[in-house]
Design an enzyme around this catalytic site. Structure first.
Site, PDB file in Angstrom:
ATOM      1  CD  GLU A   1      -3.249   5.687   7.150  1.00 27.58           C
ATOM      2  OE1 GLU A   1      -3.082   4.579   5.231  1.00 27.58           O
ATOM      3  OE2 GLU A   1      -2.489   4.973   7.367  1.00 27.58           O
TER       4      GLU A   1
ATOM      5  N   GLY B   1       2.304   1.844  10.792  1.00 28.17           N
ATOM      6  CA  GLY B   1       2.978   3.527  10.394  1.00 28.17           C
ATOM      7  C   GLY B   1       3.970   4.114  11.824  1.00 28.17           C
TER       8      GLY B   1
ATOM      9  CD  GLU C   1      -3.586  -2.422   7.134  1.00 28.31           C
ATOM     10  OE1 GLU C   1      -2.292  -2.805   6.746  1.00 28.31           O
ATOM     11  OE2 GLU C   1      -3.949  -1.470   7.241  1.00 28.31           O
TER      12      GLU C   1
ATOM     13  CB  SER D   1       5.168  -1.487  12.209  1.00 24.57           C
ATOM     14  OG  SER D   1       4.460  -0.514  12.078  1.00 24.57           O
TER      15      SER D   1
ATOM     16  N   GLY E   1       2.903  -1.536   4.261  1.00 27.38           N
ATOM     17  CA  GLY E   1       3.250   0.201   3.933  1.00 27.38           C
ATOM     18  C   GLY E   1       4.118   0.965   3.637  1.00 27.38           C
ATOM     19  N   GLY E   2       4.992   1.423   4.657  1.00 26.05           N
ATOM     20  CA  GLY E   2       5.635   1.792   4.624  1.00 26.05           C
ATOM     21  C   GLY E   2       7.465   1.561   3.930  1.00 26.05           C
TER      22      GLY E   2
ATOM     23  CG  HIS F   1      -5.857   1.894   4.821  1.00 23.44           C
ATOM     24  ND1 HIS F   1      -5.092   2.592   6.460  1.00 23.44           N
ATOM     25  CD2 HIS F   1      -4.663   1.059   4.741  1.00 23.44           C
ATOM     26  CE1 HIS F   1      -3.969   2.651   6.303  1.00 23.44           C
ATOM     27  NE2 HIS F   1      -3.604   1.635   5.884  1.00 23.44           N
TER      28      HIS F   1
ATOM     29  CG  ASN G   1      -1.732   1.564   1.257  1.00 20.82           C
ATOM     30  OD1 ASN G   1      -1.746   1.707   0.474  1.00 20.82           O
ATOM     31  ND2 ASN G   1      -2.326   0.819   2.444  1.00 20.82           N
ATOM     32  CD1 TRP G   2       3.356   1.103  -2.374  1.00 18.31           C
ATOM     33  CD2 TRP G   2       3.629   2.339  -5.020  1.00 18.31           C
ATOM     34  NE1 TRP G   2       3.945  -0.091  -3.525  1.00 18.31           N
ATOM     35  CE2 TRP G   2       4.397   0.678  -5.323  1.00 18.31           C
ATOM     36  CE3 TRP G   2       3.645   3.074  -5.786  1.00 18.31           C
ATOM     37  CZ2 TRP G   2       4.945   0.539  -5.867  1.00 18.31           C
ATOM     38  CZ3 TRP G   2       4.016   2.666  -7.470  1.00 18.31           C
ATOM     39  CH2 TRP G   2       4.027   1.133  -7.548  1.00 18.31           C
ATOM     40  CE  LYS G   3       0.400   3.492   4.513  1.00 20.77           C
ATOM     41  NZ  LYS G   3       0.049   4.037   5.992  1.00 20.77           N
TER      42      LYS G   3
HETATM   43  C1  PEP Z   1      -0.872   0.240   5.995  1.00 18.04           C
HETATM   44  O1  PEP Z   1      -1.491   0.735   5.700  1.00 18.04           O
HETATM   45  O2  PEP Z   1      -1.528  -0.356   5.169  1.00 18.04           O
HETATM   46  C2  PEP Z   1       0.297  -0.319   7.198  1.00 18.04           C
HETATM   47  C3  PEP Z   1       0.617  -2.027   7.126  1.00 18.04           C
HETATM   48  O3  PEP Z   1       1.385   0.989   7.092  1.00 18.04           O
HETATM   49  P1  PEP Z   1       2.884   0.483   7.873  1.00 18.04           P
HETATM   50  O4  PEP Z   1       3.358  -1.237   7.039  1.00 18.04           O
HETATM   51  O5  PEP Z   1       3.689   1.010   7.524  1.00 18.04           O
HETATM   52  O6  PEP Z   1       2.097   0.235   9.279  1.00 18.04           O
END
Ligand code: PEP
Length: 252
Positions: free
Chosen positions: A98, A174, A168, A213, A234-235, A96, A9-11
């Site tokens: 967010e 994040g 999640e 994470s 994500g990151g 998600h 997920n590049w957001k």
């Molecule tokens: C996400 O945005 O779905 C996520 C899991 O982010 P991160 O891996 O950065 O915690």
């Protein structure tokens, strides 16, 4: 035997140049690997055509990060699920945290989006998870059940036959905090049990991803848990080397 899935997920990150570099790096990393996982990239909507063109013939899939709860019409700024399907996306992330927290998406809105996405033959990646406060109040499973049941009640349990669930924990997204493999496994097992109470064979086939994470250094321990079938990343999905290592960690 469930095929693992690793989705990036590049957001809201990237530019044409940086995405070009990321894709080139990723393709060269993945070329030399034998992967068991289905690998998906979820870029910002406007970059989907660039990504689709670059991954053609590689076996990598592409998904949206969100879609509208309507097909067409006067919804300025929205991306219809039919647009995603029209361009060749196979998946879409829905619910998600967010979207739930910043954009106030409700369980029922997410269920509507889920139904419309499936009507376009998109596979929803349905995100569920509790906040820190909810975990501390021992509400984790109630919250996750409520989020999942909103979709099951609206779409029917069979709809999970063409869906992926991503657990999640909001406090792990994040933040650098990761659920322990035991914490994650407990929730994954409970999700599978909730589905099994309605349909055992569907529950056995359902892919449940962990997200929060995930890094190259912790992916293998998480992915080796019995009910964890890969990850939503994500990151770390913005770094070709890290993301490729996470994809490889999903090999059983
Ligand atoms: C996400 O945005 O779905 C996520 C899991 O982010 P991160 O891996 O950065 O915690």
């Amino acid at each position: 035997m469930r095929t693992p899935v690793v989705a990036g997920n590049w957001k809201m990150n990237g530019s044409r140049d940086s995405i070009g570099e990321l894709l080139a790096g990723l393709k060269s990393q993945l070329e030399s690997m034998t992967l068991e996982a289905e690998v998906l990239l979820c870029p910002p909507a406007i970059y989907i055509p660039q990504v689709l063109e670059a991954v053609a013939g590689t076996g990598l899939g592409v998904g949206g990060q969100n879609a509208a709860a309507q097909e067409n019409g006067a919804f300025t700024g929205e991306t219809s699920p039919s647009f995603l399907a029209d361009f060749g996306c196979s998946h879409v992330i829905l619910g998600h945290s967010e979207r739930r927290q910043i954009f106030h998406e409700t369980d029922s809105l997410i269920a509507e989006k889920f139904i419309l996405a499936q009507a376009q033959n998109l596979t929803p990646i349905l995100c569920v998870g509790e906040t820190q406060q909810e975990r501390e109040a021992d509400e984790t499973f109630n919250v996750v059940s409520r989020q999942l049941l909103a979709v099951i009640d609206a779409a029917g349990v069979n709809a999970l036959g063409n869906a992926i669930v991503a657990y999640e924990p909001v406090w792990a997204i994040g933040t650098g905090l990761t659920a322990t493999p035991e914490q994650a496994q407990d929730v994954h097992a409970a999700i599978r049990q909730l589905v099994a109470e309605r349909d055992q064979s569907l529950a056995d086939q359902l892919r449940i991803l962990y997200g929060g994470s995930v890094k190259a250094s912790n992916a293998q321990t998480l992915f080796s848990c019995k009910d964890i079938d890969g990850g939503l990343i994500g990151g770390a999905s913005l770094d070709a080397e890290d993301f490729a290592a996470i994809c490889q960690a999903a090999n059983k």
